[in-house]
Design an enzyme around this catalytic site. Structure first.
Site, PDB file in Angstrom:
ATOM      1  N   GLU A  16       8.335 -20.611  11.760  1.00 53.53           N
ATOM      2  CA  GLU A  16       9.666 -20.776  10.384  1.00 53.53           C
ATOM      3  C   GLU A  16       8.723 -20.650   9.126  1.00 53.53           C
ATOM      4  O   GLU A  16       9.599 -19.567   8.271  1.00 53.53           O
ATOM      5  CB  GLU A  16       9.300 -22.612   9.964  1.00 53.53           C
ATOM      6  CG  GLU A  16      10.056 -23.183  11.515  1.00 53.53           C
ATOM      7  CD  GLU A  16       9.250 -25.122  11.344  1.00 53.53           C
ATOM      8  OE1 GLU A  16      10.669 -25.922  11.358  1.00 53.53           O
ATOM      9  OE2 GLU A  16       8.284 -24.943  12.129  1.00 53.53           O
ATOM     10  N   SER A  63      -1.968  -8.016 -18.472  1.00 50.31           N
ATOM     11  CA  SER A  63      -1.304  -7.580 -16.562  1.00 50.31           C
ATOM     12  C   SER A  63      -2.465  -7.164 -16.049  1.00 50.31           C
ATOM     13  O   SER A  63      -2.847  -8.034 -14.700  1.00 50.31           O
ATOM     14  CB  SER A  63      -0.283  -6.432 -16.362  1.00 50.31           C
ATOM     15  OG  SER A  63      -1.223  -5.359 -16.835  1.00 50.31           O
ATOM     16  N   ASN A  98       4.819 -28.586  16.265  1.00 50.57           N
ATOM     17  CA  ASN A  98       6.058 -27.813  15.309  1.00 50.57           C
ATOM     18  C   ASN A  98       5.441 -26.162  15.454  1.00 50.57           C
ATOM     19  O   ASN A  98       4.135 -26.422  15.330  1.00 50.57           O
ATOM     20  CB  ASN A  98       5.799 -28.131  14.192  1.00 50.57           C
ATOM     21  CG  ASN A  98       6.688 -29.874  13.998  1.00 50.57           C
ATOM     22  OD1 ASN A  98       7.468 -29.985  14.869  1.00 50.57           O
ATOM     23  ND2 ASN A  98       6.078 -30.537  13.043  1.00 50.57           N
ATOM     24  N   TYR A 120       8.030   6.511 -19.588  1.00 49.82           N
ATOM     25  CA  TYR A 120       7.039   5.234 -19.080  1.00 49.82           C
ATOM     26  C   TYR A 120       7.915   4.468 -20.162  1.00 49.82           C
ATOM     27  O   TYR A 120       7.903   4.575 -21.262  1.00 49.82           O
ATOM     28  CB  TYR A 120       5.910   5.162 -19.002  1.00 49.82           C
ATOM     29  CG  TYR A 120       5.199   3.740 -19.174  1.00 49.82           C
ATOM     30  CD1 TYR A 120       4.575   3.883 -17.883  1.00 49.82           C
ATOM     31  CD2 TYR A 120       5.344   3.264 -19.897  1.00 49.82           C
ATOM     32  CE1 TYR A 120       4.071   2.188 -17.306  1.00 49.82           C
ATOM     33  CE2 TYR A 120       3.907   1.680 -19.666  1.00 49.82           C
ATOM     34  CZ  TYR A 120       4.059   1.399 -19.211  1.00 49.82           C
ATOM     35  OH  TYR A 120       3.383   0.075 -17.611  1.00 49.82           O
ATOM     36  N   GLN A 145       5.021  -1.962 -15.498  1.00 47.58           N
ATOM     37  CA  GLN A 145       4.522  -2.902 -15.403  1.00 47.58           C
ATOM     38  C   GLN A 145       4.455  -4.426 -14.737  1.00 47.58           C
ATOM     39  O   GLN A 145       3.821  -4.641 -13.121  1.00 47.58           O
ATOM     40  CB  GLN A 145       3.460  -3.701 -17.014  1.00 47.58           C
ATOM     41  CG  GLN A 145       2.180  -4.309 -16.933  1.00 47.58           C
ATOM     42  CD  GLN A 145       1.517  -4.924 -17.895  1.00 47.58           C
ATOM     43  OE1 GLN A 145       0.762  -3.987 -18.432  1.00 47.58           O
ATOM     44  NE2 GLN A 145       2.239  -5.837 -18.940  1.00 47.58           N
ATOM     45  N   ASN A 205      -0.271   6.049 -18.910  1.00 55.11           N
ATOM     46  CA  ASN A 205       0.734   6.510 -17.694  1.00 55.11           C
ATOM     47  C   ASN A 205       0.150   6.825 -16.780  1.00 55.11           C
ATOM     48  O   ASN A 205       1.059   6.491 -15.355  1.00 55.11           O
ATOM     49  CB  ASN A 205       1.974   6.304 -19.082  1.00 55.11           C
ATOM     50  CG  ASN A 205       2.109   5.894 -19.731  1.00 55.11           C
ATOM     51  OD1 ASN A 205       1.946   4.951 -20.223  1.00 55.11           O
ATOM     52  ND2 ASN A 205       2.837   6.514 -20.917  1.00 55.11           N
ATOM     53  N   THR A 216      25.061 -14.060  23.873  1.00 51.57           N
ATOM     54  CA  THR A 216      25.801 -12.864  22.699  1.00 51.57           C
ATOM     55  C   THR A 216      25.773 -14.848  21.903  1.00 51.57           C
ATOM     56  O   THR A 216      26.166 -15.266  22.921  1.00 51.57           O
ATOM     57  CB  THR A 216      26.912 -12.302  23.294  1.00 51.57           C
ATOM     58  OG1 THR A 216      27.455 -12.752  24.541  1.00 51.57           O
ATOM     59  CG2 THR A 216      25.998 -11.005  23.935  1.00 51.57           C
ATOM     60  N   HIS A 217      26.319 -14.728  21.041  1.00 48.15           N
ATOM     61  CA  HIS A 217      26.792 -15.808  20.723  1.00 48.15           C
ATOM     62  C   HIS A 217      25.444 -16.703  20.542  1.00 48.15           C
ATOM     63  O   HIS A 217      26.301 -17.948  20.410  1.00 48.15           O
ATOM     64  CB  HIS A 217      28.378 -15.891  20.457  1.00 48.15           C
ATOM     65  CG  HIS A 217      28.679 -14.919  20.266  1.00 48.15           C
ATOM     66  ND1 HIS A 217      29.464 -14.124  18.825  1.00 48.15           N
ATOM     67  CD2 HIS A 217      29.915 -13.761  21.504  1.00 48.15           C
ATOM     68  CE1 HIS A 217      30.106 -13.121  19.293  1.00 48.15           C
ATOM     69  NE2 HIS A 217      30.034 -13.382  20.456  1.00 48.15           N
ATOM     70  N   LYS A 250       3.993  -4.883 -10.376  1.00 51.82           N
ATOM     71  CA  LYS A 250       2.507  -4.654  -9.353  1.00 51.82           C
ATOM     72  C   LYS A 250       3.019  -6.061  -8.741  1.00 51.82           C
ATOM     73  O   LYS A 250       2.197  -6.122  -7.249  1.00 51.82           O
ATOM     74  CB  LYS A 250       1.265  -4.715  -9.832  1.00 51.82           C
ATOM     75  CG  LYS A 250       1.280  -2.648 -10.177  1.00 51.82           C
ATOM     76  CD  LYS A 250       0.175  -2.786 -11.695  1.00 51.82           C
ATOM     77  CE  LYS A 250       0.367  -2.082 -12.174  1.00 51.82           C
ATOM     78  NZ  LYS A 250       1.887  -2.512 -12.916  1.00 51.82           N
TER      79      LYS A 250
HETATM   80  N1  ARG Z   1      -0.456  -1.804 -17.580  1.00 50.99           N
HETATM   81  C1  ARG Z   1       0.491  -0.841 -17.372  1.00 50.99           C
HETATM   82  C2  ARG Z   1       0.891  -0.971 -16.625  1.00 50.99           C
HETATM   83  O1  ARG Z   1       0.888  -1.114 -15.570  1.00 50.99           O
HETATM   84  C3  ARG Z   1      -0.695   0.446 -17.750  1.00 50.99           C
HETATM   85  C4  ARG Z   1       0.435   1.569 -18.020  1.00 50.99           C
HETATM   86  C5  ARG Z   1       0.480   1.344 -19.987  1.00 50.99           C
HETATM   87  N2  ARG Z   1       0.787   1.935 -20.741  1.00 50.99           N
HETATM   88  C6  ARG Z   1       1.256   1.988 -21.942  1.00 50.99           C
HETATM   89  N3  ARG Z   1       2.640   3.066 -22.416  1.00 50.99           N
HETATM   90  N4  ARG Z   1       1.418   0.757 -22.492  1.00 50.99           N
HETATM   91  O2  ARG Z   1       2.321  -0.169 -16.497  1.00 50.99           O
END
Ligand code: ARG
Length: 455
Positions: free
Chosen positions: A287, A20, A282, A314, A319, A107, A152-153, A322
């Site tokens: 837009e 990640s 434009n 968890y 992951q 975690n 309105t409308h 994000k």
């Molecule tokens: N890269 C992981 C995330 O964004 C971090 C946590 C990883 N935890 C694990 N038990 N593998 O969630």
């Protein structure tokens, strides 16, 4: 990092799906701030030595400057920001780096980093919304008595003032700000110290860490710490609602700036030309603000879908929280800035708005109200008489105020020429003085109140 248990390297695709770092490298600042607070606490509680803490702090400072200066080598094999930072720390300070992860897990680490990021993004959006509100209030002040058709409308309804119309968005945006502010209050608790899920046997001080990192307190349940993302969901809901409000204003800009409406002229800085049609201006930015609301709404649904049905605590699904959150906040960031620029630099065409406000029998309600007020006619009957007057004007192809008195008197003999005073658009808007109404004096009061509040 878990070489003790494994003898073979992961499959390449495993690495690709698992890593990640491309996304969560954005959490570097938060990750290092969290580690520094954690290390200070570990030393204070005697879990690690003062010497190890000093080495860790110094090393983390170096890692941070390497990242800020773009010198840091991010590695996919090291999966994520947490392992990338820790591994570099080890290269710099050696064995002491291995003590940093005591009483901590990725975690709770990721829950912390992400929470800090979302909190600060919410704070920035509040500031950006405030800037847009100020731009709207400034235009509203200039145009407190600029008349335009109210719709309105999307059909001409009654004349309103342009200032009043813009101030409606100020109210909406204030609620958007409020949603971010409320979300910040609820998310302002630290998850660090939950460790993997159950807490830890080390004598840590979660209150100290929470305080150092600017939280009100530590979260009370370790399972909740590592498995909840409702802080992100709540913020994404705020993002989605705000983006939706912006998309309405964007849509109005598209309509207003069309040749057919001609209500506003967008500045050159916020317009684009056409490569083939030289006459075009434009409203691309508007837009795109309208389009980007889709991203914000999609992100909310995406994260809701990721989280639904996940058992505590968890799971790696989390992951993927994000990227979608970053994208939503980024698109709102751009949208708010673009909208502020467009609003601050647009030039309303007062003549066009006035002409349009006067068409479409926009003061018909004023005629009906006059019949009620002056002749004590029940509103329903006044509505009927006015309908007949509109029909007569339409047949004669003239505006309502241009109907001869004799024509009006055919419909109701007691009508006098005093009625004409209420049929102008200026009289119409000026009369709507009820609290929250469109009368210029009410708009000026609102503008003054908001200028006071916004500073
Ligand atoms: N890269 C992981 C995330 O964004 C971090 C946590 C990883 N935890 C694990 N038990 N593998 O969630």
């Amino acid at each position: 990092m878990w070489g003790g248990r494994f003898s073979a390297r992961p499959d390449q695709v495993m690495e690709a799906i698992n890593a990640s770092i491309d996304v969560d490298k954005r959490l570097a600042e938060q990750d290092i701030a969290g580690s520094k607070a954690h290390a200070a606490m570990l030393a204070k509680t005697g879990v690690i030595s003062a010497a190890d803490e000093a080495a860790i702090q110094k090393g983390l400072d170096q890692v941070l400057s390497e990242i800020r200066e773009g010198k840091f080598q991010f590695s996919k094999a090291l999966e994520d920001i947490h392992l990338n930072v820790e591994s570099r720390l080890k290269e710099i300070i050696g064995e002491a780096a291995g003590r940093l992860h005591t009483a901590r897990s990725r975690n709770d680490q990721v829950a912390l980093d992400f929470r800090l990021w979302v909190k600060s993004a919410c704070e920035t959006r509040v500031e950006q919304i405030t800037a847009l509100m100020k731009a709207l209030v400034a235009q509203a002040e200039t145009h407190a008595d600029t008349v335009m058709p109210g719709f309105t409308h999307l059909q001409t309804a009654q004349p309103v003032t342009f200032g009043h119309h813009l101030m409606a968005y100020v109210e909406m945006l204030d609620r958007d700000r409020g949603r971010f502010a409320d979300a910040i209050v609820r998310m302002n608790e630290s998850p660090l110290g939950a460790a993997a899920l159950a807490g830890t046997g080390f004598p840590i001080d979660r209150h100290m860490v929470a305080k150092t990192l600017g939280f009100d307190r530590p979260m009370a349940n370790s399972l909740d710490c590592v498995s909840s993302r409702d802080f992100a969901l709540e913020s994404l809901a705020a993002v989605a609602i705000c983006a939706q409000n912006l998309s309405r204003l964007a849509e109005e800009i598209v309509i207003w700036s069309s040749a057919q409406f001609g209500f506003v002229r967008m500045s050159d800085a916020w317009s684009t030309g056409s490569s083939i049609m030289p006459q075009k201006r434009n409203p691309d930015a508007a837009e795109l603000v309208r389009a980007k609301s889709g991203r914000a709404m999609g992100s909310l649904v995406q994260l809701l879908t990721i989280m639904k049905g996940l058992p505590l605590a968890y799971s790696k699904d989390m992951q993927d929280d994000k990227l979608t959150t970053f994208e939503a906040f980024d698109s709102l960031d751009l949208s708010l800035q673009a909208m502020t620029g467009m609003i601050a630099t647009m030039t309303p065409n007062k003549e066009r708005m006035r002409a349009s406000a006067s068409s479409g029998f926009s003061t018909a309600t004023d005629l009906a109200d006059w019949l009620v007020r002056e002749l004590n006619i029940p509103f329903r009957e006044a509505h009927h008489i006015t309908g007949a007057a509109v029909k007569a004007a339409e047949t004669a192809n003239i505006a309502l105020p241009d109907l001869p008195l004799a024509e009006l008197q055919k419909l109701e003999p007691r009508i006098t020429d005093k009625v004409f005073a209420v049929l102008t658009v200026d009289a119409s808007v000026a009369s709507r003085k009820s609290y929250g109404g469109t009368a210029p004096e009410r708009v000026r009061e609102q503008v003054a109140a908001w200028k006071g509040k916004l500073g």
